[in-house]
Design a protein around this motif. Structure first.
Motif, PDB file in Angstrom:
ATOM      1  N   VAL A  58     -40.244 -54.942 -10.639  1.00  0.00           N
ATOM      2  CA  VAL A  58     -39.740 -53.577 -10.806  1.00  0.00           C
ATOM      3  C   VAL A  58     -38.996 -53.131  -9.556  1.00  0.00           C
ATOM      4  O   VAL A  58     -39.488 -53.281  -8.435  1.00  0.00           O
ATOM      5  CB  VAL A  58     -40.896 -52.594 -11.099  1.00  0.00           C
ATOM      6  N   ILE A  59     -37.808 -52.587  -9.762  1.00  0.00           N
ATOM      7  CA  ILE A  59     -37.065 -51.916  -8.690  1.00  0.00           C
ATOM      8  C   ILE A  59     -36.789 -50.502  -9.176  1.00  0.00           C
ATOM      9  O   ILE A  59     -36.207 -50.309 -10.259  1.00  0.00           O
ATOM     10  CB  ILE A  59     -35.763 -52.652  -8.356  1.00  0.00           C
ATOM     11  N   ALA A  60     -37.235 -49.505  -8.426  1.00  0.00           N
ATOM     12  CA  ALA A  60     -37.135 -48.111  -8.848  1.00  0.00           C
ATOM     13  C   ALA A  60     -36.193 -47.338  -7.934  1.00  0.00           C
ATOM     14  O   ALA A  60     -36.227 -47.497  -6.710  1.00  0.00           O
ATOM     15  CB  ALA A  60     -38.524 -47.465  -8.864  1.00  0.00           C
ATOM     16  N   VAL A  61     -35.352 -46.497  -8.530  1.00  0.00           N
ATOM     17  CA  VAL A  61     -34.450 -45.619  -7.779  1.00  0.00           C
ATOM     18  C   VAL A  61     -34.586 -44.203  -8.334  1.00  0.00           C
ATOM     19  O   VAL A  61     -35.091 -44.004  -9.446  1.00  0.00           O
ATOM     20  CB  VAL A  61     -32.990 -46.096  -7.875  1.00  0.00           C
ATOM     21  N   ASP A  62     -34.123 -43.225  -7.552  1.00  0.00           N
ATOM     22  CA  ASP A  62     -34.356 -41.825  -7.920  1.00  0.00           C
ATOM     23  C   ASP A  62     -33.153 -41.124  -8.539  1.00  0.00           C
ATOM     24  O   ASP A  62     -33.170 -39.906  -8.733  1.00  0.00           O
ATOM     25  CB  ASP A  62     -34.831 -41.036  -6.698  1.00  0.00           C
ATOM     26  N   SER A  63     -32.085 -41.861  -8.837  1.00  0.00           N
ATOM     27  CA  SER A  63     -30.916 -41.212  -9.441  1.00  0.00           C
ATOM     28  C   SER A  63     -30.058 -42.233 -10.179  1.00  0.00           C
ATOM     29  O   SER A  63     -30.103 -43.434  -9.895  1.00  0.00           O
ATOM     30  CB  SER A  63     -30.066 -40.520  -8.361  1.00  0.00           C
ATOM     31  N   GLY A  64     -29.257 -41.701 -11.102  1.00  0.00           N
ATOM     32  CA  GLY A  64     -28.327 -42.563 -11.810  1.00  0.00           C
ATOM     33  C   GLY A  64     -27.261 -43.131 -10.896  1.00  0.00           C
ATOM     34  O   GLY A  64     -26.774 -44.238 -11.100  1.00  0.00           O
ATOM     35  N   THR A  65     -26.900 -42.359  -9.866  1.00  0.00           N
ATOM     36  CA  THR A  65     -25.888 -42.824  -8.911  1.00  0.00           C
ATOM     37  C   THR A  65     -26.358 -44.062  -8.166  1.00  0.00           C
ATOM     38  O   THR A  65     -25.606 -45.034  -8.000  1.00  0.00           O
ATOM     39  CB  THR A  65     -25.560 -41.706  -7.898  1.00  0.00           C
ATOM     40  N   LYS A  66     -27.614 -44.042  -7.726  1.00  0.00           N
ATOM     41  CA  LYS A  66     -28.160 -45.218  -7.028  1.00  0.00           C
ATOM     42  C   LYS A  66     -28.296 -46.403  -7.979  1.00  0.00           C
ATOM     43  O   LYS A  66     -28.130 -47.556  -7.576  1.00  0.00           O
ATOM     44  CB  LYS A  66     -29.509 -44.867  -6.408  1.00  0.00           C
ATOM     45  N   ALA A  67     -28.593 -46.103  -9.234  1.00  0.00           N
ATOM     46  CA  ALA A  67     -28.655 -47.184 -10.219  1.00  0.00           C
ATOM     47  C   ALA A  67     -27.287 -47.827 -10.392  1.00  0.00           C
ATOM     48  O   ALA A  67     -27.169 -49.058 -10.481  1.00  0.00           O
ATOM     49  CB  ALA A  67     -29.156 -46.643 -11.557  1.00  0.00           C
ATOM     50  N   MET A  68     -26.255 -47.007 -10.422  1.00  0.00           N
ATOM     51  CA  MET A  68     -24.890 -47.532 -10.532  1.00  0.00           C
ATOM     52  C   MET A  68     -24.534 -48.404  -9.334  1.00  0.00           C
ATOM     53  O   MET A  68     -23.866 -49.430  -9.471  1.00  0.00           O
ATOM     54  CB  MET A  68     -23.901 -46.362 -10.630  1.00  0.00           C
ATOM     55  N   GLU A  69     -25.002 -48.001  -8.151  1.00  0.00           N
ATOM     56  CA  GLU A  69     -24.737 -48.797  -6.948  1.00  0.00           C
ATOM     57  C   GLU A  69     -25.433 -50.145  -7.028  1.00  0.00           C
ATOM     58  O   GLU A  69     -24.861 -51.186  -6.676  1.00  0.00           O
ATOM     59  CB  GLU A  69     -25.204 -48.024  -5.708  1.00  0.00           C
ATOM     60  N   LEU A  70     -26.703 -50.141  -7.479  1.00  0.00           N
ATOM     61  CA  LEU A  70     -27.422 -51.405  -7.611  1.00  0.00           C
ATOM     62  C   LEU A  70     -26.776 -52.315  -8.653  1.00  0.00           C
ATOM     63  O   LEU A  70     -26.709 -53.517  -8.484  1.00  0.00           O
ATOM     64  CB  LEU A  70     -28.882 -51.142  -8.004  1.00  0.00           C
ATOM     65  N   LEU A  71     -26.304 -51.704  -9.738  1.00  0.00           N
ATOM     66  CA  LEU A  71     -25.643 -52.472 -10.794  1.00  0.00           C
ATOM     67  C   LEU A  71     -24.226 -52.853 -10.405  1.00  0.00           C
ATOM     68  O   LEU A  71     -23.573 -53.628 -11.113  1.00  0.00           O
ATOM     69  CB  LEU A  71     -25.615 -51.652 -12.089  1.00  0.00           C
TER      70      LEU A  71
END
Length: 236
Positions: A58-71
């Motif tokens: 599991v990798i957890a982030v606190d926003s959609g923006t950070k998710a976009m960066e990881l993706l």
């Protein structure tokens, strides 16, 4: 001889354990959890790890923006950056619906514009049929109500397994199993050849003449076979 046989069995068992370990590593599921609530992130992360049998990362982030960066998605054209720089590949995305700046629905649309193969599951504490229908219509794999339950973990695993390349995964596992088992077979054959050569050497070096006992051995074998046939006839 008995000690050597035990050593052979131990080697075979070690090979089996190694193969099983490699299969589990191949089947690891990488989950990207997106939620602006730190408490909810911890709860979801703990639930996935406790019920994932050690196969869920599991990798957890606190926003959609950070998710976009990881993706590594470009928000303007929804295209990935260089594949070589994309070190983290996720098998499934689990995102909250209500988040500031970028909602889970916005993240869903951005991901689906980039790749329709990555399953996205939306979670929310609000059971709104219109919201659920809209998310599923735009490609959400599922819409789960908070708090997540144990049976939801199995659902996520099923969704992730559908998205992973099953043919490549199976072929890779088969190749590893075959190579490992071939190695074990070669080791066993070599061991047995050594045992046989030792037995032959002992027989050659022995002064005992076994020829007088050969006819007796044949008679005993025939007698045993006759008794076996007789017992089968009696049981009919």
């Amino acid at each position: 001889m008995e000690l050597e046989l035990e050593l052979e069995l131990t080697k075979e068992k070690q090979v089996e354990v190694e193969v099983e370990t490699e299969i589990e590593m191949e089947m690891e599921i990488r989950v990207l959890v997106v939620d602006d609530s730190p408490i909810d992130r911890k709860i979801v992360e703990g639930l996935l790890k406790r019920n994932g049998n050690g196969c869920i990362k599991v990798i957890a982030v606190d926003s959609g923006t950070k998710a976009m960066e990881l993706l590594q998605l470009n928000k303007q054209n929804a295209e990935p950056q260089s594949p070589a720089s994309n070190e983290i590949k996720f098998d499934i995305i689990l995102t909250d619906y209500c988040m500031p700046e970028m909602t889970g629905y916005d993240l869903l649309k951005a991901v689906k514009n980039f790749s329709r193969t990555i399953p996205v599951v939306i979670m929310s504490s609000e059971n709104e049929p219109q919201r659920i229908s809209r998310c599923k219509a735009d490609g959400a794999e599922d819409f789960i109500l908070k708090p997540l339950q144990t049976n939801d973990v199995q659902k996520l695993r099923n969704y992730a397994n559908k998205s992973t390349k099953p043919s490549e995964l199976k072929s890779g596992i088969k190749r590893k199993m075959i190579s490992q088992l071939d190695l074990a077979s070669a080791m066993n054959i070599a061991e047995r050849k050594r045992h046989l050569s030792r037995v032959v050497m002992v027989l050659k070096s022995s002064s005992l003449d076994i020829s007088p006992y050969f006819p007796l051995a044949c008679k005993l074998v025939l007698l045993f076979y006759a008794m076996l046939c007789l017992s089968q006839l009696l049981h009919r």
